[in-house]
Enzyme design. Sequence first.
Site, PDB file in Angstrom:
ATOM      1  N   TYR A 182       0.804  -1.216   0.000  1.00 19.63           N
ATOM      2  CA  TYR A 182       0.000   0.000   0.000  1.00 19.63           C
ATOM      3  C   TYR A 182       0.842   1.272   0.000  1.00 19.63           C
ATOM      4  O   TYR A 182       0.293   2.368  -0.056  1.00 19.63           O
ATOM      5  CB  TYR A 182      -0.924   0.015   1.223  1.00 19.63           C
ATOM      6  CG  TYR A 182      -0.173  -0.162   2.522  1.00 19.63           C
ATOM      7  CD1 TYR A 182       0.398   0.928   3.163  1.00 19.63           C
ATOM      8  CD2 TYR A 182      -0.017  -1.417   3.078  1.00 19.63           C
ATOM      9  CE1 TYR A 182       1.108   0.772   4.353  1.00 19.63           C
ATOM     10  CE2 TYR A 182       0.682  -1.587   4.257  1.00 19.63           C
ATOM     11  CZ  TYR A 182       1.238  -0.495   4.896  1.00 19.63           C
ATOM     12  OH  TYR A 182       1.941  -0.663   6.056  1.00 19.63           O
ATOM     13  N   GLY A 183       2.153   1.147   0.064  1.00 16.11           N
ATOM     14  CA  GLY A 183       3.003   2.331   0.175  1.00 16.11           C
ATOM     15  C   GLY A 183       4.091   2.367  -0.869  1.00 16.11           C
ATOM     16  O   GLY A 183       3.834   2.265  -2.065  1.00 16.11           O
ATOM     17  N   GLU A 208      11.315  -3.723   5.668  1.00 13.96           N
ATOM     18  CA  GLU A 208      10.253  -3.411   6.616  1.00 13.96           C
ATOM     19  C   GLU A 208      10.580  -3.697   8.086  1.00 13.96           C
ATOM     20  O   GLU A 208      10.224  -2.901   8.961  1.00 13.96           O
ATOM     21  CB  GLU A 208       8.976  -4.169   6.235  1.00 13.96           C
ATOM     22  CG  GLU A 208       8.488  -3.901   4.828  1.00 13.96           C
ATOM     23  CD  GLU A 208       7.949  -2.495   4.586  1.00 13.96           C
ATOM     24  OE1 GLU A 208       8.192  -1.586   5.388  1.00 13.96           O
ATOM     25  OE2 GLU A 208       7.271  -2.318   3.564  1.00 13.96           O
ATOM     26  N   LEU A 216       6.096   0.323  -1.921  1.00 15.07           N
ATOM     27  CA  LEU A 216       6.303  -0.886  -2.729  1.00 15.07           C
ATOM     28  C   LEU A 216       5.385  -0.940  -3.951  1.00 15.07           C
ATOM     29  O   LEU A 216       5.559  -1.789  -4.819  1.00 15.07           O
ATOM     30  CB  LEU A 216       6.087  -2.138  -1.877  1.00 15.07           C
ATOM     31  CG  LEU A 216       7.142  -2.383  -0.802  1.00 15.07           C
ATOM     32  CD1 LEU A 216       6.640  -3.381   0.224  1.00 15.07           C
ATOM     33  CD2 LEU A 216       8.438  -2.849  -1.431  1.00 15.07           C
TER      34      LEU A 216
END
Length: 131
Positions: free
Chosen positions: A25-26, A89, A28
């Site tokens: 969602y970011g 992450e 990536l």
Amino acid sequence: YKSPGEAPEVFLKGAGFRAVYLFVYGTLKRGCVNHWLLQGAEYVGEAYAPGFTLYVDLIPYAVRAPGCMVEGEVYEVGEEVVERVDQLEFPAGYARARTRVVLKDGRRLAAWIYIHPEARSRICLAERYQC
């Protein structure tokens, strides 16, 4: 990282598994700075993750909590892709968790999602992260 009521499959470093789908969602997502880490993954489609709220505080992060919907993309991945993403992450304080995501066509899939243990902000600033 585990909290009361949290789904049983939340992993930090060193947990062996064979992932099938990854919800991002970011940074990536396609067109974003860290998308290269998904090299070898197959794009499945756009989706959203119910039960999570998206915050953006320098970087985007999802927290397991009702609130704003988290929109993103789903990829079919192998272990080598997930290992590369873990290296990005985990040092930033994210955990990898299993959840259900809903594709735009209505299909539901079990997928991995990287989440943060708690909100550092009180305001949901977005539902969709823009690179």
